[in-house]
Design an enzyme around this catalytic site. Structure first.
Site, PDB file in Angstrom:
ATOM      1  N   SER A  85     -10.002 111.745  73.186  1.00  0.00           N
ATOM      2  CA  SER A  85     -10.014 110.258  72.556  1.00  0.00           C
ATOM      3  C   SER A  85     -11.070 110.018  71.815  1.00  0.00           C
ATOM      4  O   SER A  85     -11.054 109.046  70.982  1.00  0.00           O
ATOM      5  CB  SER A  85      -9.521 109.372  73.464  1.00  0.00           C
ATOM      6  OG  SER A  85     -10.824 108.918  74.202  1.00  0.00           O
ATOM      7  N   THR A 229     -10.192 105.830  72.944  1.00  0.00           N
ATOM      8  CA  THR A 229     -11.362 105.194  72.219  1.00  0.00           C
ATOM      9  C   THR A 229     -12.109 104.838  73.268  1.00  0.00           C
ATOM     10  O   THR A 229     -11.824 104.544  74.671  1.00  0.00           O
ATOM     11  CB  THR A 229     -10.875 104.048  71.518  1.00  0.00           C
ATOM     12  OG1 THR A 229      -9.878 104.329  70.726  1.00  0.00           O
ATOM     13  CG2 THR A 229     -12.053 103.242  70.847  1.00  0.00           C
ATOM     14  N   THR A 247     -14.100 106.593  68.343  1.00  0.00           N
ATOM     15  CA  THR A 247     -12.825 106.994  68.574  1.00  0.00           C
ATOM     16  C   THR A 247     -12.482 108.175  67.535  1.00  0.00           C
ATOM     17  O   THR A 247     -12.859 108.366  66.536  1.00  0.00           O
ATOM     18  CB  THR A 247     -11.657 106.017  68.446  1.00  0.00           C
ATOM     19  OG1 THR A 247     -10.453 106.420  68.819  1.00  0.00           O
ATOM     20  CG2 THR A 247     -11.482 105.602  66.859  1.00  0.00           C
ATOM     21  N   ARG A 257      -5.727 108.007  57.786  1.00  0.00           N
ATOM     22  CA  ARG A 257      -5.505 106.695  58.525  1.00  0.00           C
ATOM     23  C   ARG A 257      -6.735 106.276  59.215  1.00  0.00           C
ATOM     24  O   ARG A 257      -7.367 106.984  59.825  1.00  0.00           O
ATOM     25  CB  ARG A 257      -4.399 107.180  59.676  1.00  0.00           C
ATOM     26  CG  ARG A 257      -3.977 105.858  60.386  1.00  0.00           C
ATOM     27  CD  ARG A 257      -5.014 105.808  61.712  1.00  0.00           C
ATOM     28  NE  ARG A 257      -4.074 104.851  62.420  1.00  0.00           N
ATOM     29  CZ  ARG A 257      -4.782 104.437  63.842  1.00  0.00           C
ATOM     30  NH1 ARG A 257      -6.108 105.086  63.992  1.00  0.00           N
ATOM     31  NH2 ARG A 257      -4.577 103.426  64.399  1.00  0.00           N
ATOM     32  N   THR A 280      -9.777  98.535  72.598  1.00  0.00           N
ATOM     33  CA  THR A 280      -8.905  99.957  72.496  1.00  0.00           C
ATOM     34  C   THR A 280      -7.529  99.583  72.476  1.00  0.00           C
ATOM     35  O   THR A 280      -7.129  98.792  73.054  1.00  0.00           O
ATOM     36  CB  THR A 280      -9.615 100.790  74.149  1.00  0.00           C
ATOM     37  OG1 THR A 280      -8.904 100.008  75.030  1.00  0.00           O
ATOM     38  CG2 THR A 280     -10.858 101.129  73.753  1.00  0.00           C
ATOM     39  N   GLY A 281      -6.787 100.783  72.126  1.00  0.00           N
ATOM     40  CA  GLY A 281      -5.297 100.371  71.910  1.00  0.00           C
ATOM     41  C   GLY A 281      -4.993 100.707  70.482  1.00  0.00           C
ATOM     42  O   GLY A 281      -5.526 101.121  69.667  1.00  0.00           O
TER      43      GLY A 281
HETATM   44  N1  ASP Z   1      -7.984 101.700  68.683  1.00  0.00           N
HETATM   45  C1  ASP Z   1      -7.735 103.198  68.405  1.00  0.00           C
HETATM   46  C2  ASP Z   1      -7.358 103.389  66.794  1.00  0.00           C
HETATM   47  O1  ASP Z   1      -6.272 102.687  66.624  1.00  0.00           O
HETATM   48  C3  ASP Z   1      -6.930 103.862  69.372  1.00  0.00           C
HETATM   49  C4  ASP Z   1      -7.235 103.738  70.711  1.00  0.00           C
HETATM   50  O2  ASP Z   1      -8.091 102.950  71.083  1.00  0.00           O
HETATM   51  O3  ASP Z   1      -6.482 104.256  71.410  1.00  0.00           O
HETATM   52  O4  ASP Z   1      -7.731 104.112  66.088  1.00  0.00           O
END
Ligand code: ASP
Length: 379
Positions: A85, A229, A247, A257, A280-281
């Site tokens: 990640s 992340t 990340t 993106r 994160t997320g």
């Molecule tokens: N927040 C990160 C993103 O959208 C991805 C993640 O944290 O899983 O790039």
């Protein structure tokens, strides 16, 4: 040099001296900061950041600036080929190219630096720190960010490991039965198939990802789109904050993106008088709600870290589009926040539990449970 540019240079140079860990300068900066009620060093991170919190904690105790400390801490995870990640070994975009996002924010100066869509550089958080210290900007992207990193001596390298290449290839080969890519049926065993299997969800449950077919087993499988992340935030013994998020973003994303991680106020934010929040997320949810900024503002108005984080999760849940909700109307994606407040309190909160976060303080290095808005039944 004009007076204005000399002043600007001297300011940046002063911050640089703090960030390279010059103890006397650090101590001077710290001495000028308002004291926290707790007066104790504390570092929090996402679940994958146990080692990062430990490293940052040790550095802060040894007198390092908190921004340098958290950036060095997350560098351990950026280096880890098994963490798909972040950094080296991160999952690539839909073309098979690893594109990284990162940011850092420094409470005492309220300065920030960030990079987005950065290719070929293993430590994007370190580049973000350089943007903060050595430019008059906050965010550099793409080719410009790469040029800047190279100018500062960061080596270029291929960040795609064999594992992340094979996972990407399997994703590409099983995306559709209407293209010409054919998966290798012998590759169905670990670690690649296991990677997908561990992210599978029961058929019938909705998912943001769509169907995936595994070679040699053509039955459609629902599969959670891998994300991941590391966020890490610290408070020094004198109540100074810093935080960083780094990340490889959403796996197999459209090239270019950019998620929330490099966006100040979305993937991270700190205010030296109040506290810090990072995430994160699902980055898009964070970008639409500027969650980290919102959480710090809620703390400014008196909310505890846990209450601030939960309130932001409820706001996200309320504004989630129907296509991203499960059959019970709940957001069908992960989102977590890690928070510290000036009075020494901390929290991890998450849209879907169970979920852990990492912490190092005077009680040691450990995982603690995030408070969850919703909880999935055990598998
Ligand atoms: N927040 C990160 C993103 O959208 C991805 C993640 O944290 O899983 O790039």
């Amino acid at each position: 040099m004009s007076d204005v540019s000399r002043r600007a240079f001297m300011h940046v140079a002063g911050v640089a001296a703090v960030a390279v860990g010059a103890t006397s300068t650090t101590n001077a900066a710290v001495a000028n900061s308002p004291r926290s009620a707790a007066g104790k060093v504390k570092v929090v991170s996402s679940a994958n950041g146990l080692e990062a919190t430990k490293k940052a904690y040790e550095m802060i105790l040894a007198g390092s600036d908190p921004a340098l400390s958290v950036v060095t801490g997350v560098g351990i995870v950026e280096d880890d080929p098994n963490d798909t990640s972040v950094g080296y070994g991160g999952l690539p975009n839909e073309r098979g190219i690893v594109e990284l996002d990162a940011a850092v924010m420094h409470g005492p100066t309220h300065r920030a630096g960030a990079v987005a869509s950065l290719q070929n550089i293993r430590h994007p958080a370190q580049v973000a720190l350089k943007v903060m210290l050595r430019t008059d900007h906050v965010l550099l992207v793409g080719a410009g960010a790469l040029d800047f990193a190279k100018a500062h001596g960061f080596p270029e390298e291929n960040l795609l490991t064999e594992l992340s290449r094979k996972i990407w290839l399997r994703w590409k080969e099983t995306l559709s039965d209407k293209d010409d890519w054919i998966p290798d049926p012998d590759e169905k065993e670990i670690p690649v198939a296991e990677f997908f299997r561990s992210r599978s969800i029961p058929i019938g449950e909705s998912s943001v990802s769509g169907d995936l077919k595994i070679a040699a087993d053509k039955s459609p499988m629902k599969f959670r789109r891998p994300t991941g992340t590391i966020h890490c935030a610290a408070m020094t013994g004198s109540g100074d904050f810093a935080c960083t998020t780094t990340t490889s973003g959403l796996a197999f994303k459209i090239p270019g993106r950019v998620g929330d991680s490099p966006i100040i106020g979305a993937g991270l934010y700190c205010d030296n008088e109040i506290g810090t929040c990072g995430s994160t997320g699902r980055g898009e949810a964070n970008l639409q709600n500027l969650c980290s900024f919102a959480a710090v503002e809620l703390m400014r108005n008196g909310a505890s870290p846990e209450d601030a984080g939960m309130e932001v999760l409820r706001r996200v849940a309320k504004t989630t589009e129907p296509r991203l909700r499960d059959k019970d109307g709940r957001p069908d994606f992960g989102l977590s926040f890690y928070l510290l407040s000036k009075d020494g309190r901390h929290a991890g909160v998450t849209m879907w539990g169970p979920e852990k976060f990492s912490i190092t303080d005077e009680n040691g290095t450990r995982h603690e449970d995030c408070k969850a808005l919703y909880t999935r039944p055990p598998k």
